[in-house]
Motif scaffolding. Sequence first.
Motif, PDB file in Angstrom:
ATOM      1  N   GLN A 140       0.852  -1.175   0.000  1.00 31.46           N
ATOM      2  CA  GLN A 140       0.000   0.000   0.000  1.00 31.46           C
ATOM      3  C   GLN A 140       0.894   1.234   0.000  1.00 31.46           C
ATOM      4  O   GLN A 140       1.894   1.281   0.698  1.00 31.46           O
ATOM      5  CB  GLN A 140      -0.877   0.018   1.266  1.00 31.46           C
ATOM      6  CG  GLN A 140      -1.722  -1.209   1.461  1.00 31.46           C
ATOM      7  CD  GLN A 140      -2.955  -1.199   0.586  1.00 31.46           C
ATOM      8  OE1 GLN A 140      -3.349  -0.168   0.069  1.00 31.46           O
ATOM      9  NE2 GLN A 140      -3.563  -2.348   0.407  1.00 31.46           N
ATOM     10  N   VAL A 141       0.561   2.246  -0.778  1.00 28.01           N
ATOM     11  CA  VAL A 141       1.399   3.431  -0.922  1.00 28.01           C
ATOM     12  C   VAL A 141       1.668   4.095   0.430  1.00 28.01           C
ATOM     13  O   VAL A 141       2.765   4.536   0.712  1.00 28.01           O
ATOM     14  CB  VAL A 141       0.739   4.440  -1.888  1.00 28.01           C
ATOM     15  CG1 VAL A 141       1.485   5.755  -1.889  1.00 28.01           C
ATOM     16  CG2 VAL A 141       0.679   3.862  -3.281  1.00 28.01           C
ATOM     17  N   ASP A 142       0.669   4.140   1.288  1.00 30.00           N
ATOM     18  CA  ASP A 142       0.810   4.877   2.542  1.00 30.00           C
ATOM     19  C   ASP A 142       1.193   3.995   3.729  1.00 30.00           C
ATOM     20  O   ASP A 142       1.114   4.427   4.869  1.00 30.00           O
ATOM     21  CB  ASP A 142      -0.484   5.625   2.850  1.00 30.00           C
ATOM     22  CG  ASP A 142      -1.667   4.678   3.046  1.00 30.00           C
ATOM     23  OD1 ASP A 142      -1.543   3.489   2.697  1.00 30.00           O
ATOM     24  OD2 ASP A 142      -2.713   5.136   3.532  1.00 30.00           O
ATOM     25  N   LEU A 143       1.639   2.772   3.488  1.00 35.17           N
ATOM     26  CA  LEU A 143       1.929   1.854   4.595  1.00 35.17           C
ATOM     27  C   LEU A 143       2.988   2.409   5.553  1.00 35.17           C
ATOM     28  O   LEU A 143       2.732   2.489   6.748  1.00 35.17           O
ATOM     29  CB  LEU A 143       2.327   0.474   4.075  1.00 35.17           C
ATOM     30  CG  LEU A 143       2.521  -0.605   5.125  1.00 35.17           C
ATOM     31  CD1 LEU A 143       1.274  -0.785   5.980  1.00 35.17           C
ATOM     32  CD2 LEU A 143       2.869  -1.919   4.460  1.00 35.17           C
ATOM     33  N   PRO A 144       4.174   2.837   5.088  1.00 35.97           N
ATOM     34  CA  PRO A 144       5.128   3.401   6.043  1.00 35.97           C
ATOM     35  C   PRO A 144       4.589   4.641   6.753  1.00 35.97           C
ATOM     36  O   PRO A 144       4.785   4.815   7.954  1.00 35.97           O
ATOM     37  CB  PRO A 144       6.351   3.743   5.179  1.00 35.97           C
ATOM     38  CG  PRO A 144       6.242   2.823   4.009  1.00 35.97           C
ATOM     39  CD  PRO A 144       4.764   2.716   3.756  1.00 35.97           C
ATOM     40  N   GLN A 145       3.890   5.496   6.017  1.00 32.19           N
ATOM     41  CA  GLN A 145       3.327   6.708   6.610  1.00 32.19           C
ATOM     42  C   GLN A 145       2.313   6.349   7.689  1.00 32.19           C
ATOM     43  O   GLN A 145       2.261   6.984   8.736  1.00 32.19           O
ATOM     44  CB  GLN A 145       2.677   7.564   5.527  1.00 32.19           C
ATOM     45  CG  GLN A 145       2.103   8.860   6.048  1.00 32.19           C
ATOM     46  CD  GLN A 145       1.385   9.643   4.957  1.00 32.19           C
ATOM     47  OE1 GLN A 145       1.154   9.143   3.862  1.00 32.19           O
ATOM     48  NE2 GLN A 145       1.013  10.866   5.267  1.00 32.19           N
ATOM     49  N   MET A 146       1.506   5.312   7.445  1.00 33.40           N
ATOM     50  CA  MET A 146       0.528   4.857   8.419  1.00 33.40           C
ATOM     51  C   MET A 146       1.214   4.455   9.726  1.00 33.40           C
ATOM     52  O   MET A 146       0.669   4.611  10.806  1.00 33.40           O
ATOM     53  CB  MET A 146      -0.240   3.660   7.837  1.00 33.40           C
ATOM     54  CG  MET A 146      -1.312   3.094   8.726  1.00 33.40           C
ATOM     55  SD  MET A 146      -2.091   1.653   7.979  1.00 33.40           S
ATOM     56  CE  MET A 146      -0.895   0.388   8.370  1.00 33.40           C
ATOM     57  N   LEU A 147       2.466   3.961   9.597  1.00 29.54           N
ATOM     58  CA  LEU A 147       3.227   3.550  10.771  1.00 29.54           C
ATOM     59  C   LEU A 147       4.014   4.705  11.385  1.00 29.54           C
ATOM     60  O   LEU A 147       4.722   4.530  12.369  1.00 29.54           O
ATOM     61  CB  LEU A 147       4.188   2.422  10.386  1.00 29.54           C
ATOM     62  CG  LEU A 147       3.543   1.165   9.810  1.00 29.54           C
ATOM     63  CD1 LEU A 147       4.607   0.249   9.222  1.00 29.54           C
ATOM     64  CD2 LEU A 147       2.726   0.449  10.867  1.00 29.54           C
ATOM     65  N   GLY A 148       3.899   5.897  10.763  1.00 31.69           N
ATOM     66  CA  GLY A 148       4.624   7.057  11.260  1.00 31.69           C
ATOM     67  C   GLY A 148       6.102   7.030  10.917  1.00 31.69           C
ATOM     68  O   GLY A 148       6.921   7.586  11.630  1.00 31.69           O
ATOM     69  N   LYS A 149       6.446   6.369   9.812  1.00 31.03           N
ATOM     70  CA  LYS A 149       7.845   6.239   9.400  1.00 31.03           C
ATOM     71  C   LYS A 149       7.975   6.556   7.917  1.00 31.03           C
ATOM     72  O   LYS A 149       7.015   6.470   7.171  1.00 31.03           O
ATOM     73  CB  LYS A 149       8.328   4.806   9.636  1.00 31.03           C
ATOM     74  CG  LYS A 149       8.205   4.329  11.065  1.00 31.03           C
ATOM     75  CD  LYS A 149       8.588   2.865  11.169  1.00 31.03           C
ATOM     76  CE  LYS A 149       8.443   2.397  12.595  1.00 31.03           C
ATOM     77  NZ  LYS A 149       9.610   1.750  13.086  1.00 31.03           N
ATOM     78  N   SER A 150       9.201   6.890   7.495  1.00 31.41           N
ATOM     79  CA  SER A 150       9.437   7.074   6.062  1.00 31.41           C
ATOM     80  C   SER A 150       9.806   5.744   5.408  1.00 31.41           C
ATOM     81  O   SER A 150       9.697   5.581   4.202  1.00 31.41           O
ATOM     82  CB  SER A 150      10.540   8.099   5.827  1.00 31.41           C
ATOM     83  OG  SER A 150      11.741   7.663   6.420  1.00 31.41           O
ATOM     84  N   SER A 151      10.268   4.785   6.224  1.00 29.17           N
ATOM     85  CA  SER A 151      10.575   3.444   5.722  1.00 29.17           C
ATOM     86  C   SER A 151      10.496   2.457   6.880  1.00 29.17           C
ATOM     87  O   SER A 151      10.501   2.843   8.044  1.00 29.17           O
ATOM     88  CB  SER A 151      11.965   3.399   5.091  1.00 29.17           C
ATOM     89  OG  SER A 151      12.952   3.619   6.073  1.00 29.17           O
ATOM     90  N   ALA A 152      10.424   1.201   6.528  1.00 31.19           N
ATOM     91  CA  ALA A 152      10.374   0.135   7.532  1.00 31.19           C
ATOM     92  C   ALA A 152      11.056  -1.103   6.961  1.00 31.19           C
ATOM     93  O   ALA A 152      10.886  -1.418   5.785  1.00 31.19           O
ATOM     94  CB  ALA A 152       8.928  -0.188   7.896  1.00 31.19           C
ATOM     95  N   VAL A 153      11.853  -1.768   7.786  1.00 35.05           N
ATOM     96  CA  VAL A 153      12.557  -2.980   7.360  1.00 35.05           C
ATOM     97  C   VAL A 153      11.874  -4.189   7.992  1.00 35.05           C
ATOM     98  O   VAL A 153      11.661  -4.226   9.199  1.00 35.05           O
ATOM     99  CB  VAL A 153      14.046  -2.936   7.757  1.00 35.05           C
ATOM    100  CG1 VAL A 153      14.738  -4.238   7.380  1.00 35.05           C
ATOM    101  CG2 VAL A 153      14.733  -1.758   7.096  1.00 35.05           C
TER     102      VAL A 153
END
Length: 109
Positions: A65-78
């Motif tokens: 999903q395009v907003d997945l990292p944003q939904m988590l409050g991050k710019s990226s996630a590993v």
Amino acid sequence: TGLEYWRRGEERQRVPIAVRPVVLSVDCTGLDFIKWSTETGEVSIEGQTAFVIHPETGELSGISQVDLPQMLGKSSAVVTCNVAASGPAYGDTVLTTAVVVNLVDDTCF
């Protein structure tokens, strides 16, 4: 003939046909509320599909999903997923590998 052989001097031995292992389990870490579905292969984070590790072939695919990292409050996630696979051709051996996926929010604001 379509068959492959190993040659060692005059000796010739047929190469066994490769047998794809079947995924037994996938254990993903790196974020809270992450899970892998044994039915669909979807790796989801808080109910949103991030990517897919196919439960039979182990193939990695999908677009998160395009907003997945944003939904988590991050710019990226590993996310690291440890995949275990085996099959009749492998006897008691379980093959393992780690798949590391970097989810990046590349939306410009």
